[in-house]
Motif scaffolding. Structure first.
Motif, PDB file in Angstrom:
ATOM      1  N   HIS A 170       0.885  -1.166   0.000  1.00 14.18           N
ATOM      2  CA  HIS A 170       0.000   0.000   0.000  1.00 14.18           C
ATOM      3  C   HIS A 170       0.919   1.211   0.000  1.00 14.18           C
ATOM      4  N   ILE A 171       0.537   2.299  -0.653  1.00 11.34           N
ATOM      5  CA  ILE A 171       1.447   3.441  -0.736  1.00 11.34           C
ATOM      6  C   ILE A 171       1.575   4.170   0.589  1.00 11.34           C
ATOM      7  N   LEU A 172       0.603   3.944   1.460  1.00 13.35           N
ATOM      8  CA  LEU A 172       0.618   4.675   2.713  1.00 13.35           C
ATOM      9  C   LEU A 172       0.876   3.752   3.903  1.00 13.35           C
TER      10      LEU A 172
ATOM     11  N   CYS B 124      -1.823  13.906  -8.075  1.00 14.57           N
ATOM     12  CA  CYS B 124      -1.927  12.940  -6.979  1.00 14.57           C
ATOM     13  C   CYS B 124      -1.078  13.343  -5.775  1.00 14.57           C
ATOM     14  N   ILE B 125      -1.673  13.264  -4.576  1.00 14.93           N
ATOM     15  CA  ILE B 125      -0.942  13.603  -3.359  1.00 14.93           C
ATOM     16  C   ILE B 125      -0.645  12.359  -2.527  1.00 14.93           C
ATOM     17  N   ARG B 126      -0.798  11.170  -3.121  1.00 12.66           N
ATOM     18  CA  ARG B 126      -0.439   9.897  -2.471  1.00 12.66           C
ATOM     19  C   ARG B 126      -1.168   9.677  -1.155  1.00 12.66           C
ATOM     20  N   CYS B 127      -2.469   9.901  -1.178  1.00 14.73           N
ATOM     21  CA  CYS B 127      -3.223   9.701   0.062  1.00 14.73           C
ATOM     22  C   CYS B 127      -3.699   8.260   0.199  1.00 14.73           C
ATOM     23  N   GLY B 128      -3.778   7.572  -0.929  1.00 14.70           N
ATOM     24  CA  GLY B 128      -4.199   6.167  -0.887  1.00 14.70           C
ATOM     25  C   GLY B 128      -5.704   5.963  -0.882  1.00 14.70           C
ATOM     26  N   ALA B 129      -6.466   7.050  -0.925  1.00 13.16           N
ATOM     27  CA  ALA B 129      -7.933   6.892  -0.851  1.00 13.16           C
ATOM     28  C   ALA B 129      -8.470   6.047  -2.008  1.00 13.16           C
ATOM     29  N   CYS B 130      -7.885   6.204  -3.187  1.00 17.47           N
ATOM     30  CA  CYS B 130      -8.404   5.455  -4.341  1.00 17.47           C
ATOM     31  C   CYS B 130      -8.136   3.964  -4.195  1.00 17.47           C
ATOM     32  N   LEU B 131      -7.028   3.621  -3.552  1.00 19.01           N
ATOM     33  CA  LEU B 131      -6.734   2.199  -3.331  1.00 19.01           C
ATOM     34  C   LEU B 131      -7.783   1.607  -2.396  1.00 19.01           C
TER      35      LEU B 131
ATOM     36  N   PRO C 220      -5.801   2.142  -8.390  1.00 13.06           N
ATOM     37  CA  PRO C 220      -6.127   3.006  -9.522  1.00 13.06           C
ATOM     38  C   PRO C 220      -5.020   3.999  -9.886  1.00 13.06           C
ATOM     39  N   MET C 221      -4.452   4.679  -8.861  1.00 17.60           N
ATOM     40  CA  MET C 221      -3.411   5.657  -9.201  1.00 17.60           C
ATOM     41  C   MET C 221      -2.205   4.947  -9.792  1.00 17.60           C
ATOM     42  N   GLY C 222      -1.926   3.757  -9.269  1.00 22.24           N
ATOM     43  CA  GLY C 222      -0.783   3.002  -9.755  1.00 22.24           C
ATOM     44  C   GLY C 222      -0.972   2.519 -11.182  1.00 22.24           C
TER      45      GLY C 222
ATOM     46  N   ALA D 248     -13.578   9.191  -4.614  1.00 22.76           N
ATOM     47  CA  ALA D 248     -12.832   9.317  -3.367  1.00 22.76           C
ATOM     48  C   ALA D 248     -11.648  10.269  -3.472  1.00 22.76           C
ATOM     49  N   CYS D 249     -11.132  10.482  -4.667  1.00 23.51           N
ATOM     50  CA  CYS D 249      -9.864  11.211  -4.830  1.00 23.51           C
ATOM     51  C   CYS D 249      -9.984  12.676  -4.417  1.00 23.51           C
ATOM     52  N   PRO D 250      -9.231  13.094  -3.401  1.00 19.95           N
ATOM     53  CA  PRO D 250      -9.336  14.493  -2.968  1.00 19.95           C
ATOM     54  C   PRO D 250      -8.637  15.446  -3.932  1.00 19.95           C
ATOM     55  N   ALA D 251      -7.821  14.896  -4.834  1.00 21.79           N
ATOM     56  CA  ALA D 251      -7.094  15.764  -5.770  1.00 21.79           C
ATOM     57  C   ALA D 251      -7.873  15.979  -7.063  1.00 21.79           C
ATOM     58  N   GLY D 252      -9.070  15.445  -7.118  1.00 22.38           N
ATOM     59  CA  GLY D 252      -9.917  15.680  -8.282  1.00 22.38           C
ATOM     60  C   GLY D 252      -9.479  14.952  -9.537  1.00 22.38           C
ATOM     61  N   ILE D 253      -8.839  13.793  -9.365  1.00 22.74           N
ATOM     62  CA  ILE D 253      -8.406  13.030 -10.537  1.00 22.74           C
ATOM     63  C   ILE D 253      -9.540  12.117 -10.994  1.00 22.74           C
ATOM     64  N   ASP D 254      -9.830  12.148 -12.291  1.00 24.67           N
ATOM     65  CA  ASP D 254     -10.883  11.297 -12.838  1.00 24.67           C
ATOM     66  C   ASP D 254     -10.215  10.057 -13.434  1.00 24.67           C
ATOM     67  N   HIS D 255      -9.882   9.106 -12.571  1.00 27.16           N
ATOM     68  CA  HIS D 255      -9.145   7.914 -13.032  1.00 27.16           C
ATOM     69  C   HIS D 255      -9.793   7.203 -14.211  1.00 27.16           C
ATOM     70  N   PRO D 256     -11.122   6.997 -14.202  1.00 28.46           N
ATOM     71  CA  PRO D 256     -11.694   6.246 -15.322  1.00 28.46           C
ATOM     72  C   PRO D 256     -11.353   6.846 -16.692  1.00 28.46           C
TER      73      PRO D 256
HETATM   74  S1  SF4 Z   1      -7.076   9.218  -4.210  1.00 22.99           S
HETATM   75 FE1  SF4 Z   1      -6.215  10.652  -5.690  1.00 22.99          FE
HETATM   76  S2  SF4 Z   1      -4.667  11.763  -4.539  1.00 22.99           S
HETATM   77 FE2  SF4 Z   1      -5.137   9.957  -3.330  1.00 22.99          FE
HETATM   78  S3  SF4 Z   1      -3.640   8.416  -4.004  1.00 22.99           S
HETATM   79 FE3  SF4 Z   1      -5.430   8.126  -5.287  1.00 22.99          FE
HETATM   80  S4  SF4 Z   1      -5.039   9.401  -7.100  1.00 22.99           S
HETATM   81 FE4  SF4 Z   1      -3.619  10.052  -5.514  1.00 22.99          FE
END
Ligand code: SF4
Lengths: 240, 472
Positions: free
Chosen positions: B150-152, B310-317, B338-340, B369-377
């Motif tokens: 896990h990144i975190l 991405c701020i590496r919060c891990g929420a998307c995982l 997802p971020m990975g 879930a992403c707090p950085a507003g990334i639209d992974h899909p």
């Molecule tokens: S939820 Fe968004 S900011 Fe957090 S790790 Fe995933 S991509 Fe990065």
């Protein structure tokens, strides 16, 4: 008022009863359903496979078939979401882009149409069951329909809704994902089925045909006596 | 793409077979969920905070080259030394050379995914430098000879009982009481802090204006890593920079709540440069290594660029049904989930499975879930498109060809209706074929008489219903 039915291939060939219920529900809402000929597939599977090039001709077909529709209603959120993406398949300045945008703006998922366009009409629905709701990712997140499904179900006489654990969790189908990664897909699905069984409900309701198929297939495999129903079937109640 | 690349399908099937690990992961993720939800619920203005943070991340990407120039000047002015590394091997060589030249034998490290990305521990070991992880989770992973999952929370996949057994084996002293376990690890680590010749840290946020490296943690070990030894090497990827302390505060507003469900972590350390004249502590040398490793390619890419927010919060995982099921190791890359699946596409080393973007159910939970507003899909979809361009997907092609011709499509469906009852037989004959695997947990209902043929027969019932429905 007239509405053109947009019947996804899955409903046409595997879950025709969902199409029938949709037509019935629209009629009960005072909307005359019409079925334009020549529908096949919206192209979602090719799009998600990373093939917008293969999707484009299907988008053009769709636009041609539905261009004259006053409004287009589909019992599938994921297929509706695909139609909403059609304009992005064409370059700016391409006349198809505007044509696709006009059609997309008139295409709605059933629950969304009933709530947002018709103001949640009283359909006089009655369905006696203790059921739980699988709020599909496609309805809630991909299409952003919000709680339209819940609102419609709340008005159904005789229906008791039991809360489902982790309602936000995906059922694991994901189209080709379920074939590419069968073990992962079924692991996710198994959790969903466990959650459904744990509610003690006799039926599970969803507004997305692909989730419906996925969940009902797993229930059948486990021989669990829980019925899987589409929102339209519940709203159509005993009328079918 | 070499043929021996990681295979996510195989690795995930193997991971799923390990029931114990799956149960540990399930429990851990439910806990994180609850914590995150509680902290977000406790911040009625979370949406506003998030919007501010997203704007800061966006602004950062818009002026990244300028910010990096400012950063270099500020760090230099504060007595630090800035190094730019183009790729993973250059970065690990740079750090290894730097430490070797200074006679470093022992380095303490704080948890850093970037150091995983550049394979630093392996490089240091090859140069005869002992590198000890000081983050408790990371230390556990190191003692186990594993990689973070896990990144975190690097040891998310390990249970308390497993750690207890590990401690018994390594230290001859153990417990299942968390504070006591922490104490055991701390006793072994304290000596390392004092003996270390260098400390290597990651960086959560780096402030261009002041040259400050900001790190978040709950244990205090990063603080010691960066301040005890005579040399501090901080490792960052270029997108971690922000303009000012105020901008850093905007990111801080959303990072801990999304990551660990905290308003702020227990320790928030700000390292600026090296020890100045007259100061009594702090490292005598401070190095900031700025890693690119494909990120400037992403920056120049209009569609994939947002992943750099991405701020590496891990929420998307934590919300991804695939990650939730198989855990981080199945990904075979440094960054899972997802971020990975997006970020790994540019990494040259340990990039995982090239088809990773297809291992997604499109549930959209990551973007929500992403707090950085990334639209992974959207980003994953683009990666799929780029992949598919090179491949021949016969099944997709044939289906699309059929779908263009309604008569053929109908005929194919009619044919399939006759074959359909035999699907079960296909599955029974080849249980490991695609049909067999698909049907393992499912009983397919089979094809029906099409709706379009039933619709006409419904006409009367429909008009009756419509007449009744006049009340709406
Ligand atoms: S939820 Fe968004 S900011 Fe957090 S790790 Fe995933 S991509 Fe990065």
């Amino acid at each position: 008022m007239k509405a053109f039915l947009f019947i996804p291939c899955l409903v046409e060939h595997v879950l025709p009863r969902v199409g029938e219920a949709t037509a019935m529900v629209l009629s009960r809402a005072g909307v005359a359903p019409e079925l334009p000929a020549g529908q096949t597939c919206c192209g979602q599977f090719a799009y998600k496979r990373g093939r917008p090039d293969l999707t484009r001709p299907l988008a053009r077909r769709f636009v041609e078939i539905f261009e004259d529709a006053p409004v287009i209603v589909s019992p599938s959120a994921s297929c509706t979401a695909m139609v909403r993406k059609y304009p992005t398949l064409f370059e700016a300045g391409d006349p198809w882009r505007d044509r696709a945008a006009r059609v997309a703006a008139r295409t709605f998922e059933l629950g969304e149409f009933l709530v947002d366009k018709l103001g949640c009409p009283d359909l006089g629905s009655r369905y006696v069951a203790r059921a739980t709701l699988h709020a599909s990712c496609q309805t809630t997140r991909a299409l952003g329909v919000g709680d339209a499904t819940e609102m419609l179900l709340a008005a159904v006489e005789g229906l008791t809704l039991l809360p489902l654990a982790h309602p936000e969790r995906c059922c694991g189908f994901g189209g080709a994902f379920s074939v590419d990664y069968p073990e992962v897909s079924q692991a996710i699905l198994a959790k969903k089925i466990d959650d459904i069984i744990a509610t003690g409900a006799e039926a599970v309701i969803t507004a997305e045909p692909s989730c419906l198929l996925n969940i009902s297939s797993a229930l059948a495999k486990r021989a669990v006596p829980v019925k899987a129903l589409h929102l339209a079937e519940v709203l159509a109640g005993g009328e079918l | 793409m070499s043929a021996c690349r990681h295979n996510f399908g195989k690795a995930s099937a193997a991971a799923l077979a390990d029931g114990e690990s799956r149960a540990i992961l399930d429990k851990a993720i439910l806990q994180i969920h609850a914590l995150r939800q509680r902290s977000v619920d406790a911040m009625p203005d979370f949406t506003d905070r998030r919007a501010r943070a997203v704007a800061v991340r966006q602004a950062t990407l818009d002026r990244l080259p300028d910010l990096l120039e400012t950063l270099e000047a500020s760090v230099t002015a504060a007595g630090g030394i800035v190094h730019f590394a183009e790729d993973a091997s250059q970065a690990s060589r740079l750090i290894t050379d730097l430490l070797t030249a200074r006679g470093v034998r022992l380095a303490v490290k704080s948890k850093s995914m970037v150091s995983e990305e550049i394979g630093l521990n392996e490089a240091l070991a090859a140069a005869g430098i002992e590198a000890v992880e000081t983050d408790l989770g990371e230390y556990i992973i190191q003692l186990m000879g594993q990689k973070p999952s896990h990144i975190l929370a690097p040891a998310l996949h390990v249970s308390k009982e497993q750690v207890s057994a590990l401690f018994a084996e390594k230290f001859g002293r153990t417990s299942t009481d968390i504070p006591e376990m922490t104490r055991i690890a701390r006793d072994s680590l304290r000596a390392k802090f004092l003996a270390a010749d260098a400390g290597i840290t990651g960086a959560n946020i780096v402030v261009a204006e002041t040259g400050t490296v900001m790190v978040l943690e709950n244990e205090g070990n990063i603080r010691l890593t960066g301040s005890c030894p005579p040399i501090h090497v901080a490792l960052m990827t270029l997108e971690k920079v922000v303009g000012s302390l105020a901008e850093a505060a905007a990111v801080l507003d959303i990072l801990p709540p999304s990551a660990t469900g905290q308003t702020l972590p227990v320790h928030l350390s700000l390292f600026t440069g090296a020890r100045r004249d007259g100061e009594r502590d702090g490292p005598r040398e401070m190095h900031l290594v700025i890693l690119d490793n494909g990120r400037s390619e992403l920056l120049a890419d209009p569609i994939l660029r947002p992943i750099l927010k991405c701020i590496r919060c891990g929420a998307c995982l934590n919300v991804c049904p695939v990650y939730q099921s198989v855990g981080g190791h199945a990904y075979g890359s440094v960054y899972p989930g997802p971020m990975g699946s997006i970020l790994s596409s540019v990494l040259k080393d340990a990039a995982g499975d090239a088809r990773q973007p297809f291992a997604c159910t499109h549930c959209g939970a990551c973007a929500e879930a992403c707090p950085a507003g990334i639209d992974h899909p959207v980003l994953l979809q683009e990666l799929r498109r780029r992949q598919a361009e090179q491949g021949t997907d016969t099944a997709t092609k044939s289906y699309a060809a059929l779908a263009r011709h309604p008569l053929l499509f109908g005929a194919a469906a009619a044919w399939a209706r006759t074959v359909d009852p035999r699907l079960d037989r296909v599955a029974a004959m080849a249980p490991d074929g695609p049909v067999g695997k698909f049907l393992r947990g499912r009983k397919f209902p089979g094809l029906s008489k099409p709706f379009s043929r039933r619709f006409k027969a419904m006409a009367k019932r429909l008009s009756r219903a419509q007449a009744k429905g006049g009340r709406s």
